[in-house]
Motif scaffolding. Sequence first.
Motif, PDB file in Angstrom:
ATOM      1  N   THR A 110       0.817  -1.130  -0.071  1.00 43.51           N
ATOM      2  CA  THR A 110      -0.082   0.078  -0.042  1.00 43.51           C
ATOM      3  C   THR A 110       0.921   1.298  -0.113  1.00 43.51           C
ATOM      4  O   THR A 110       1.834   1.336   0.579  1.00 43.51           O
TER       5      THR A 110
ATOM      6  N   TYR B 290       1.060   4.864   1.248  1.00 41.03           N
ATOM      7  CA  TYR B 290       0.671   5.861   2.463  1.00 41.03           C
ATOM      8  C   TYR B 290       0.814   7.009   2.188  1.00 41.03           C
ATOM      9  O   TYR B 290       1.838   7.727   1.719  1.00 41.03           O
TER      10      TYR B 290
ATOM     11  N   THR C 204      -3.785   4.373   1.104  1.00 45.50           N
ATOM     12  CA  THR C 204      -4.278   4.704   2.290  1.00 45.50           C
ATOM     13  C   THR C 204      -4.115   6.094   2.410  1.00 45.50           C
ATOM     14  O   THR C 204      -3.041   6.627   2.468  1.00 45.50           O
TER      15      THR C 204
ATOM     16  N   GLN D 189      -8.301   3.010  -0.798  1.00 43.71           N
ATOM     17  CA  GLN D 189      -8.980   1.933  -0.191  1.00 43.71           C
ATOM     18  C   GLN D 189      -9.195   2.094   1.389  1.00 43.71           C
ATOM     19  O   GLN D 189     -10.022   1.205   1.807  1.00 43.71           O
ATOM     20  N   HIS D 190      -8.634   2.793   1.903  1.00 44.82           N
ATOM     21  CA  HIS D 190      -8.758   3.077   3.348  1.00 44.82           C
ATOM     22  C   HIS D 190      -8.308   4.761   3.928  1.00 44.82           C
ATOM     23  O   HIS D 190      -7.625   5.195   3.145  1.00 44.82           O
TER      24      HIS D 190
ATOM     25  N   VAL E  22      -7.842   7.411   7.272  1.00 47.50           N
ATOM     26  CA  VAL E  22      -7.606   7.763   8.735  1.00 47.50           C
ATOM     27  C   VAL E  22      -7.873   9.168   8.761  1.00 47.50           C
ATOM     28  O   VAL E  22      -7.187   9.951   7.912  1.00 47.50           O
TER      29      VAL E  22
ATOM     30  N   ILE F  19     -16.262   3.402   1.893  1.00 48.92           N
ATOM     31  CA  ILE F  19     -14.827   2.925   2.112  1.00 48.92           C
ATOM     32  C   ILE F  19     -14.389   2.922   3.594  1.00 48.92           C
ATOM     33  O   ILE F  19     -15.021   3.830   4.221  1.00 48.92           O
ATOM     34  N   PRO F  20     -13.671   1.824   3.983  1.00 49.18           N
ATOM     35  CA  PRO F  20     -13.470   1.613   5.357  1.00 49.18           C
ATOM     36  C   PRO F  20     -12.664   2.885   5.897  1.00 49.18           C
ATOM     37  O   PRO F  20     -11.607   3.524   5.477  1.00 49.18           O
ATOM     38  N   THR F  21     -13.355   3.351   7.096  1.00 49.24           N
ATOM     39  CA  THR F  21     -12.584   4.568   7.628  1.00 49.24           C
ATOM     40  C   THR F  21     -12.631   4.867   8.881  1.00 49.24           C
ATOM     41  O   THR F  21     -13.491   4.444   9.681  1.00 49.24           O
TER      42      THR F  21
ATOM     43  N   TRP G 184     -18.675   0.953   7.955  1.00 46.15           N
ATOM     44  CA  TRP G 184     -17.642   1.345   7.299  1.00 46.15           C
ATOM     45  C   TRP G 184     -16.902   2.412   8.009  1.00 46.15           C
ATOM     46  O   TRP G 184     -15.667   2.882   7.396  1.00 46.15           O
TER      47      TRP G 184
ATOM     48  N   PHE H 291      -5.616  -0.411  12.509  1.00 45.96           N
ATOM     49  CA  PHE H 291      -6.477  -0.061  11.605  1.00 45.96           C
ATOM     50  C   PHE H 291      -5.824  -0.465  10.030  1.00 45.96           C
ATOM     51  O   PHE H 291      -6.633  -1.158   9.430  1.00 45.96           O
ATOM     52  N   CYS H 292      -4.552  -0.014   9.961  1.00 49.20           N
ATOM     53  CA  CYS H 292      -3.967  -0.263   8.719  1.00 49.20           C
ATOM     54  C   CYS H 292      -2.945  -1.567   8.797  1.00 49.20           C
ATOM     55  O   CYS H 292      -2.244  -1.925   7.647  1.00 49.20           O
TER      56      CYS H 292
END
Length: 220
Positions: free
Chosen positions: A3, A5, A68, A90-91, A93, A156-158, A190, A216-217
């Motif tokens: 990923t 970042y 992310t 895809q993620h 924060v 989206i996963p948040t 999500w 989370f990540c």
Amino acid sequence: MPTQYIYLHGFASSPKSAKARYISDRFTEINTELKIPDLNAGDFSQLTITRQITQVAAELPKDSTPVTLIGSSLGGLTAIHLAQQHLQIQHLVLLAPAFGFLSHWLPKLTDEEIQRWQQEKYLMVYHYEEGRPLPLNYNFVTDAAQYQEELLQRPIPTLILHGKNDEVIPIEASRDFRRWRSPPEVSHPWVELVELDSDHALGNVMKEIWQAIRLFCQLP
């Protein structure tokens, strides 16, 4: 595929902010790259959310590498709108994300100040990194008005981390967003909201924030 970042700093801030430096140092410790673009782009006076979105979009990998985004305050708002347009993100924060930014920020100005800003096109705004006021074009306001939370439909996963004593963006803004997007009866919501005993700067809870990000990540 690893990923990518990317960290997006807040309004009138920079990649040298305390949060950006702390999180960057933690990524360095686990030998993971973290990009931190300068969203001032050499011209704070012409800042808009649209410009930030365009700038960060150009930073995204050209292949299908998953991304992310970690965004602070206005950087968080930028991140979540960017994620609507780019499926490789895809993620998310979000640190004290600036939901309803104009509704919280503009009331701090008098009607006279806003009117003068419209007429003269520029308002002097204190820039934390520069340590002095800098002019900001009124286009910032007209541009920001189009970015509404109602438009954020992508699941989206948040992870949201927000201080309960936030004096800039009240925690109710994140609570409302969490409620709209992930009602309690949803088995796999999500949006996850972590409420912290802190203010907008989140300076006293950086260790907690880093632990939450790692979990989370799924970082090492």
